[in-house]
Design a protein around this motif. Structure first.
Motif, PDB file in Angstrom:
ATOM      1  N   ASP A 190      82.553 -12.852  72.322  1.00 33.21           N
ATOM      2  CA  ASP A 190      82.199 -12.198  71.821  1.00 33.21           C
ATOM      3  C   ASP A 190      81.086 -12.894  71.522  1.00 33.21           C
ATOM      4  OD1 ASP A 190      82.978 -10.574  68.743  1.00 33.21           O
ATOM      5  OD2 ASP A 190      80.719 -10.603  68.812  1.00 33.21           O
ATOM      6  N   THR A 217      81.878 -14.437  64.667  1.00 35.58           N
ATOM      7  CA  THR A 217      83.277 -13.163  64.979  1.00 35.58           C
ATOM      8  C   THR A 217      84.273 -14.864  65.302  1.00 35.58           C
ATOM      9  OG1 THR A 217      81.893 -11.995  65.008  1.00 35.58           O
ATOM     10  CG2 THR A 217      83.533 -10.952  66.142  1.00 35.58           C
ATOM     11  N   ASP A 222      85.445  -8.467  73.002  1.00 36.11           N
ATOM     12  CA  ASP A 222      84.556  -7.707  72.112  1.00 36.11           C
ATOM     13  C   ASP A 222      83.854  -7.307  73.305  1.00 36.11           C
ATOM     14  OD1 ASP A 222      82.672  -6.267  70.032  1.00 36.11           O
ATOM     15  OD2 ASP A 222      81.023  -8.213  70.843  1.00 36.11           O
ATOM     16  N   ASN A 272      81.109  -4.562  73.128  1.00 32.52           N
ATOM     17  CA  ASN A 272      79.153  -4.189  72.642  1.00 32.52           C
ATOM     18  C   ASN A 272      78.973  -5.584  72.945  1.00 32.52           C
ATOM     19  OD1 ASN A 272      77.095  -2.554  72.743  1.00 32.52           O
ATOM     20  ND2 ASN A 272      77.001  -2.903  70.038  1.00 32.52           N
ATOM     21  N   THR A 295      86.492  -4.786  68.296  1.00 31.58           N
ATOM     22  CA  THR A 295      85.759  -4.629  68.406  1.00 31.58           C
ATOM     23  C   THR A 295      85.391  -3.571  66.693  1.00 31.58           C
ATOM     24  OG1 THR A 295      84.088  -2.255  69.549  1.00 31.58           O
ATOM     25  CG2 THR A 295      86.553  -2.203  69.072  1.00 31.58           C
ATOM     26  N   SER A 296      84.189  -3.555  66.756  1.00 30.01           N
ATOM     27  CA  SER A 296      83.466  -3.404  65.193  1.00 30.01           C
ATOM     28  C   SER A 296      83.209  -1.338  66.123  1.00 30.01           C
ATOM     29  CB  SER A 296      81.959  -3.614  64.173  1.00 30.01           C
ATOM     30  OG  SER A 296      81.108  -3.522  65.557  1.00 30.01           O
ATOM     31  N   SER A 297      83.930  -0.957  67.105  1.00 31.27           N
ATOM     32  CA  SER A 297      83.114   0.562  67.502  1.00 31.27           C
ATOM     33  C   SER A 297      84.651   1.246  66.512  1.00 31.27           C
ATOM     34  CB  SER A 297      83.701   0.425  68.348  1.00 31.27           C
ATOM     35  OG  SER A 297      83.634   1.738  69.021  1.00 31.27           O
ATOM     36  N   THR A 298      84.499   2.526  66.093  1.00 27.71           N
ATOM     37  CA  THR A 298      85.994   3.302  65.362  1.00 27.71           C
ATOM     38  C   THR A 298      86.014   4.469  65.986  1.00 27.71           C
ATOM     39  OG1 THR A 298      83.932   4.168  64.409  1.00 27.71           O
ATOM     40  CG2 THR A 298      85.613   2.314  63.061  1.00 27.71           C
ATOM     41  N   ILE A 351      90.201  -3.555  65.683  1.00 30.99           N
ATOM     42  CA  ILE A 351      89.169  -2.583  64.429  1.00 30.99           C
ATOM     43  C   ILE A 351      88.787  -3.590  63.504  1.00 30.99           C
ATOM     44  CG2 ILE A 351      87.577  -1.174  63.630  1.00 30.99           C
ATOM     45  CD1 ILE A 351      89.070   1.149  64.944  1.00 30.99           C
ATOM     46  N   LYS A 352      87.631  -4.616  63.846  1.00 32.07           N
ATOM     47  CA  LYS A 352      86.950  -5.391  62.956  1.00 32.07           C
ATOM     48  C   LYS A 352      87.006  -4.733  61.788  1.00 32.07           C
ATOM     49  CE  LYS A 352      84.300  -7.666  66.357  1.00 32.07           C
ATOM     50  NZ  LYS A 352      83.102  -8.550  67.029  1.00 32.07           N
ATOM     51  N   PRO A 353      86.687  -5.088  60.564  1.00 32.79           N
ATOM     52  CA  PRO A 353      87.082  -6.618  60.264  1.00 32.79           C
ATOM     53  C   PRO A 353      88.550  -7.149  60.515  1.00 32.79           C
ATOM     54  CG  PRO A 353      87.055  -5.400  58.178  1.00 32.79           C
ATOM     55  CD  PRO A 353      86.747  -4.434  59.379  1.00 32.79           C
ATOM     56  N   LEU A 354      88.628  -8.179  61.542  1.00 30.84           N
ATOM     57  CA  LEU A 354      89.660  -9.074  61.425  1.00 30.84           C
ATOM     58  C   LEU A 354      90.685  -9.739  60.304  1.00 30.84           C
ATOM     59  CD1 LEU A 354      91.514  -9.225  63.834  1.00 30.84           C
ATOM     60  CD2 LEU A 354      90.731 -11.573  64.058  1.00 30.84           C
TER      61      LEU A 354
END
Lengths: 123, 289
Positions: free
Chosen positions: A8, A13, A56, A58, A84-87, A106-109
């Motif tokens: 990442d 992260t 990750d 992105n 990833t933070s992508s939804t 999907i983040k947050p972990l």
């Protein structure tokens, strides 16, 4: 499984993931990379080891997609977990099209997600 | 040799044959010039004349057909000038037989030095409710008598039927021409309309493509923005989630600085999003104007 490799571009992260894995009781070596190219280089050098990559999508220099395509080009497909933070559903569908992608988080972990992940893939 | 003029049945057969030939040939004519040629060749066998002139009343004006030994003249445009006796015939319908002949007209048509004591005959016939005047000039040499009138009537019937046929053909031709012109005009207009429709289609396609492209761009920007904002936010949430596993000193030294860094990054991303949205809004407003 011999090791966990975190890829990442954000060191924070990687810090969070590493801490949560340690809290979960993972004792195998955990290495982290903010530069995907270096992670790829290391992975290809130790081909054949039973590694799990938490990746990750992105990232500025090399995206998670490029990273996985390069692995395919080099005929090495370790277990990959996307973090990833992508939804976007499109990203999820695209990721699961790669046969060696075992999970999509999907983040947050948090501790619950890490526990579930470890139950499925680490033990 | 037997004098034919005294053998009435033979005379009848010859006359009948001459008329048949004339009528047959006239029926095959397609133009007034052809009618003139047939009349020049065959009419002299049916009765004597120096000039025969036919006028027919039309809805507007009159048409005329005139024949001498050597020349054929006609005007079917409806602009024929009537002679004085013809006007009287149309008005009164009383046949004329006189030696008082319009000199100028006579001299214009034949060499008057070759005729002796000329006479003018005039009739008005009503054929199928169409009014026709016939003027015939004869003289002592080319004598015309009352006995010839029946044959004259037959030939006039023949002429009139043919003139009517030619006139209808011309009318049909004219109508066809008008229809063809109208069709051509419709085709030209159709092509113009098609061209406008195609142009509109092209513009709509172009505009649709531009809108789709813009939508795609905006969706991409909004997805990117959402992702960029979620990234530092998820880090902050992740760091907060670690609190229970660190003591206060560790939280202050290790976690809080990372939260601050992430919060600053989030603020930076939000400022970029606001700037981008403002620029997009300005560009849309300018396009609308």
């Amino acid at each position: 499984m011999n090791s966990v490799i975190l890829v990442d571009d954000q060191p924070i992260t990687n810090f969070i993931t590493k801490k949560l894995l340690q809290i979960e009781g993972i004792t195998i070596p955990i290495s982290d990379f903010t530069n995907p190219a270096k992670a790829l280089e290391m992975l290809l050098q130790q081909k054949g080891e039973d590694d799990m990559v938490i990746l990750d999508l992105n990232m500025p220099e090399m995206s998670g997609w490029d990273f996985m395509d390069r692995l395919i080009e080099n005929q090495y497909t370790p277990r990959i977990v996307i973090l990833t933070s992508s939804t976007s559903d499109l990203d999820r569908e695209k990721a699961l099209d790669y046969s060696f992608v075992k999970d999509y988080i999907i983040k947050p972990l948090n501790q619950n997600k890490i526990s579930e992940l470890c139950t499925k893939h680490c033990k | 040799m037997q004098d034919i003029s005294k053998n009435s049945s033979q005379l009848y057969r010859i006359t009948y044959e001459a008329y048949s030939k004339f009528a047959n040939k006239i029926s095959r004519c397609a133009t007034l010039a052809e009618v003139g040629e047939v009349a020049k060749t065959h009419l002299k066998y049916l009765f004597n004349f120096h000039i025969i002139r036919i006028t027919i009343a039309q809805e507007e004006g009159h048409v005329f057909f005139s024949l001498t030994k050597d020349a054929v003249d006609f005007d079917f445009k409806g602009e024929a000038q009537l002679l004085a006796h013809e006007k009287e015939l149309y008005e009164k319908e009383i046949p004329v037989h006189t030696t008082n002949i319009p000199e100028e007209w006579l001299e214009r048509n034949i060499d008057t030095s070759t005729i002796v004591e000329p006479e003018l005959w005039g009739w008005l016939f009503n054929n199928h409710s169409r009014k026709i005047t016939v003027t015939l000039i004869s003289d002592k040499i080319k004598n015309f008598g009352v006995g010839d009138i029946e044959m004259l009537k037959l030939t006039i019937d023949c002429f009139e039927t043919k003139f009517h046929e030619i006139s209808l053909a011309r009318l049909l031709d004219k109508k066809n021409q008008s229809l063809t012109e109208a069709l051509n005009l419709i085709q030209v207009k159709n092509e113009e309309i098609q061209s406008i429709v195609n142009n509109q289609k092209r513009i709509i396609k172009q505009r649709t493509s531009e809108i789709l492209e813009k939508n795609k761009k905006l969706l991409h920007i909004s997805a990117l923005n959402a992702h960029n904002i979620r990234e530092p936010l998820s880090r902050i949430q992740g760091l907060i989630g670690l609190f229970p596993h660190f003591d206060d000193a560790e939280i202050r030294s290790e976690i809080i600085p990372k939260i601050e860094t992430s919060a600053e990054e989030m603020d930076q991303v939000l400022q970029e999003v606001i700037l981008m949205a403002t620029q997009e809004l300005e560009s849309l407003t300018m396009e609308k104007e």
